[in-house]
Design an enzyme around this catalytic site. Structure first.
Site, short mmCIF file in Angstrom:
data_model
loop_
_atom_site.label_atom_id
_atom_site.label_comp_id
_atom_site.label_asym_id
_atom_site.label_seq_id
_atom_site.Cartn_x
_atom_site.Cartn_y
_atom_site.Cartn_z
N ASP A 200 -11.68 38.97 11.92
CA ASP A 200 -12.64 37.92 12.29
C ASP A 200 -13.87 37.89 11.40
O ASP A 200 -14.84 37.20 11.69
CB ASP A 200 -13.09 38.11 13.75
CG ASP A 200 -12.02 37.62 14.73
OD1 ASP A 200 -11.00 37.09 14.26
OD2 ASP A 200 -12.21 37.78 15.94
N ASP B 167 -25.53 -9.20 -3.83
CA ASP B 167 -24.53 -8.14 -3.83
C ASP B 167 -23.88 -7.98 -2.46
O ASP B 167 -22.68 -7.69 -2.35
CB ASP B 167 -25.18 -6.80 -4.23
CG ASP B 167 -25.56 -6.77 -5.69
OD1 ASP B 167 -25.32 -7.78 -6.39
OD2 ASP B 167 -26.13 -5.76 -6.14
N GLY C 103 -13.99 -0.33 -5.88
CA GLY C 103 -12.79 -1.11 -5.59
C GLY C 103 -12.79 -2.43 -6.35
O GLY C 103 -11.74 -2.90 -6.80
N LEU C 104 -13.97 -3.03 -6.52
CA LEU C 104 -14.06 -4.24 -7.33
C LEU C 104 -13.65 -3.95 -8.76
O LEU C 104 -12.94 -4.73 -9.41
CB LEU C 104 -15.50 -4.78 -7.30
CG LEU C 104 -15.96 -5.47 -6.02
CD1 LEU C 104 -17.45 -5.69 -6.05
CD2 LEU C 104 -15.24 -6.79 -5.85
#
Length: 524
Positions: free
Chosen positions: A36, A287, A422-423
Site C-alpha cells: 500500500d 469567432d 478541428g477547423l
C-alpha cells in the site's frame, strides 16, 4: 470487489494523504502493508513534487500477521514523532490494514505523545478518496479549533472600525486540479476588494494556522468536495459565514464578487471594473459564430462539472448534451444542473458506461478528466481536461488558473483550441489529395523522411477505422470515407441524421448511397 483498469478515485486513505501532503508540520502515520505504499508516486511523479509526502508506513508483512502488528504500529508512530518533530499527527489504516482492526487511534493515544494526535476512521470499502479528504480535513479542523469553541449562545465579536475584513480559503489540496493557481488568482481578487486572506487550508497551512481559522470573518469554499463539511462545522460552531458560489467562469466570478462583497460589507465595484477577462469579448466576436451551438459532453468532479456546464451553455453558447460526475456525495447538485440543461444526469465511476454515453451523445467536444481524454481520442472527438484525476501534463509550470477572471481566459483558450484545431483539420481534409497534406505525408520539417502518399498500388495507406461492433447500424468503409469529407462542425449532425434515416428505413449498413439519400431527405 470489482477489478478495473481505470479508477476516478483511490481509497479514502489517499484522500487523507492529499491533506497531509498539502499541509506543513503535519505527519500521517498509516498502518499499511508493504503493497500500500504506492501512493507516494501520485505526488512525486504526477504532481512533480520535489519531496516525499509526510507519511510513515508501518509496512507490515504477511509473516507479521501471526505476531503483534499493534506493536509495529506503536513503534512506527513513536519513531515518526522523534524523527520529524511534527506540530500534529494524524493516524489511520489503509484498506488492507483495516481488516485486522488494530485501532491506530487508540494505540496512538496510549503513547501519550506531546502533540495533538487525530485518529481517522476511513471506511475503505464504502467510501472513496474525496470523501476521505473531506473527512480528514474536517477532523483536523474540529480537533484543532474545537478547544476555542465559544459557549452556546455567545455572540461573535464585531470587527473594529477601519480594520480590513479577513477570510480563509478552504479546500485546496495536494494532487488537486490547478489548486495552486486558483489560490493565487482568488487571493488577488479578494485583495482588490480590500479583503485579506488570513489562511489557506489545507494546502500550505500548519496545524497552528488551522487552529486560527475561527478568527477570520468568513470562509471561502473553493472546492466543496473537500471543504464543505469543515466549513459548515465552523459556521455552526463559530458563526462564520460561508460562500456558496464557486468562481469558475466570468459570470460565476462576478456572482462570487458580489456574494463576498455582501458578506464582508465592501464595495464590489473595484473588482468588477478591473475584471481583466477577454471572455466577454469572445462572446461578441465573429469567432464565436463558428462555434455557437457545438454539442459538448461534460464529466468530472461535481464542482468542475457543474461550473463547466454553466460556462459552456451561458458563456460559450454550446449545447450541453451530457453532464455527469463520479462524486456520488454531490449527485443531488449534478442532477439539479442536468435538469436545468435538459439532459439525463450521469452519476457513475464506471469508465465503460461513461464511454458508452459519450458515444451515444455524439458530441463535438468532451470536457472531462484524463479518462475522458482517452475516450475522446478513441472516438475521434476534441477534448479539454477540466477536472481531476489528471495526468502529469495537467500540472503546468505556467500560471494557469481555472478560477477568477484570468481563469475565464484560460477556459477560453483551453476549450476553443480543440474546436479551432478541428477547423484546421477540415482544411487538411479539403486538400488531402495534395502531395503535401495527405494523411501519410508526415510533418513537413522531416523532409525526405516523410512517408509516401497513398496510391492505387498501395491502397492500404488510406485505411478507415472500423465501426465499433456494438453499434447496431454499421458504416461501410466507403461511406465512412465520404463522411470524413464533410466539415467537422456539421459532421456529427450528418452522422446522426444518416443513422436516423437508416434506422427509419430498416437499413443495417450505411453505404455512400444511403448517405446521399439521407442528405436529400433532410435537405427538403
Amino acid at each position: 470487489m470489482e477489478l478495473t483498469v481505470w479508477t476516478y478515485e483511490g481509497p479514502p486513505h489517499v484522500g487523507a494523504m492529499r491533506i497531509a501532503t498539502g499541509m506543513k508540520g503535519l505527519h500521517y502515520v498509516l498502518h499499511a502493508p508493504q503493497g500500500d505504499t504506492y501512493a507516494d508516486l501520485l505526488f512525486t511523479m504526477i504532481e512533480r513534487r520535489d519531496h516525499r509526502p509526510p507519511v510513515t508506513y508501518t509496512t507490515f508483512e504477511a509473516r507479521d500477521l501471526g505476531s503483534d502488528t499493534a506493536e509495529i504500529f506503536k513503534n512506527a508512530a513513536k519513531n515518526a514523532y522523534e524523527r520529524f518533530d511534527p506540530q500534529a499527527m494524524i493516524v489511520g489504516a489503509s484498506c488492507t490494514a483495516e481488516l485486522i482492526q488494530d485501532d491506530p487511534g487508540g494505540l496512538a493515544k496510549a503513547l501519550a505523545l506531546p502533540v495533538p494526535v487525530i485518529p481517522l476512521e476511513l471506511p475503505s470499502y464504502s467510501k472513496k478518496e474525496n470523501w476521505g479528504a473531506a473527512e480528514t480535513f474536517y477532523q483536523i479542523v474540529r480537533g484543532l479549533c474545537g478547544p476555542y469553541a465559544p459557549p452556546p449562545g455567545a455572540q461573535r465579536s464585531e470587527r473594529e472600525a477601519g480594520q480590513r475584513p479577513t477570510c480563509n480559503l478552504l479546500g485546496p489540496t495536494a494532487l488537486g486540479f490547478r489548486h495552486r493557481d486558483d489560490v493565487a488568482e482568488i487571493t488577488r481578487l479578494l485583495n482588490t476588494l480590500g479583503i485579506d486572506v488570513q489562511t489557506v487550508a489545507p494546502m500550505g497551512a500548519t496545524p497552528a494556522d488551522v487552529a486560527r481559522l475561527h478568527e477570520a470573518d468568513f470562509n471561502v469554499v473553493l472546492y466543496p468536495e473537500i471543504a464543505s463539511v469543515a466549513a459548515q462545522w465552523l459556521k455552526r460552531t463559530f458563526g462564520q459565514p460561508v460562500t456558496t458560489t464557486v468562481p469558475i467562469g466570468y459570470g460565476a466570478t462576478c456572482d462570487f464578487v458580489e456574494e463576498v462583497a455582501e458578506i464582508a460589507g465592501v464595495d464590489p465595484y473595484p473588482a468588477l471594473e478591473d475584471a481583466p477577462s477577454r471572455l466577454p469579448w469572445y462572446s461578441r466576436s465573429i469567432d464565436s459564430t463558428y462555434l455557437t451551438g457545438k454539442r459538448v459532453f461534460i464529466f468530472g468532479d461535481a464542482t468542475h462539472a457543474v461550473a463547466a456546464a454553466r460556462v459552456a451553455a451561458k458563456e460559450f453558447g454550446f449545447e450541453v448534451v451530457g453532464l455527469g460526475t463520479y462524486s456520488r456525495e454531490f449527485a443531488r447538485e449534478v442532477r439539479a444542473a442536468a435538469k436545468e440543461y435538459g439532459v439525463e444526469p450521469l452519476i457513475s465511476d464506471d469508465y465503460l458506461e461513461i464511454e458508452e454515453k459519450i458515444a451515444e451523445a455524439q458530441p463535438e467536444m468532451v470536457l472531462g478528466t484524463q479518462m475522458e481524454r482517452h475516450i475522446a481520442k478513441r472516438l475521434g472527438i476534441g477534448c479539454a481536461v477540466i477536472s481531476a484525476p489528471v495526468h502529469v501534463q495537467d500540472y503546468p509550470a505556467r500560471y494557469s488558473p481555472q478560477m477568477g477572471f484570468e481563469g475565464a481566459n484560460v477556459l477560453w483558450d483551453t476549450w476553443v483550441h480543440p474546436l479551432t484545431m478541428g477547423l484546421e483539420e477540415h482544411l487538411l481534409q479539403m486538400f488531402r489529395e495534395d502531395f503535401e497534406f495527405h494523411d501519410e505525408a508526415g510533418p513537413s520539417h522531416l523532409g525526405h523522411t516523410a512517408a509516401q502518399a497513398p496510391s492505387p498500388e498501395n491502397p492500404e495507406k488510406d485505411e478507415v477505422p472500423a465501426t465499433p461492433a456494438d453499434n447496431p447500424i454499421s458504416w461501410a468503409a466507403d461511406a465512412e470515407k465520404e463522411l470524413k469529407k464533410i466539415p467537422f462542425f456539421v459532421r456529427g449532425k450528418a452522422r446522426r441524421n444518416t443513422e436516423a434515416f437508416a434506422s427509419e428505413h430498416g437499413l443495417a449498413t450505411i453505404t455512400v448511397e444511403t448517405l446521399y439519400d439521407a442528405k436529400a431527405h433532410f435537405g427538403r
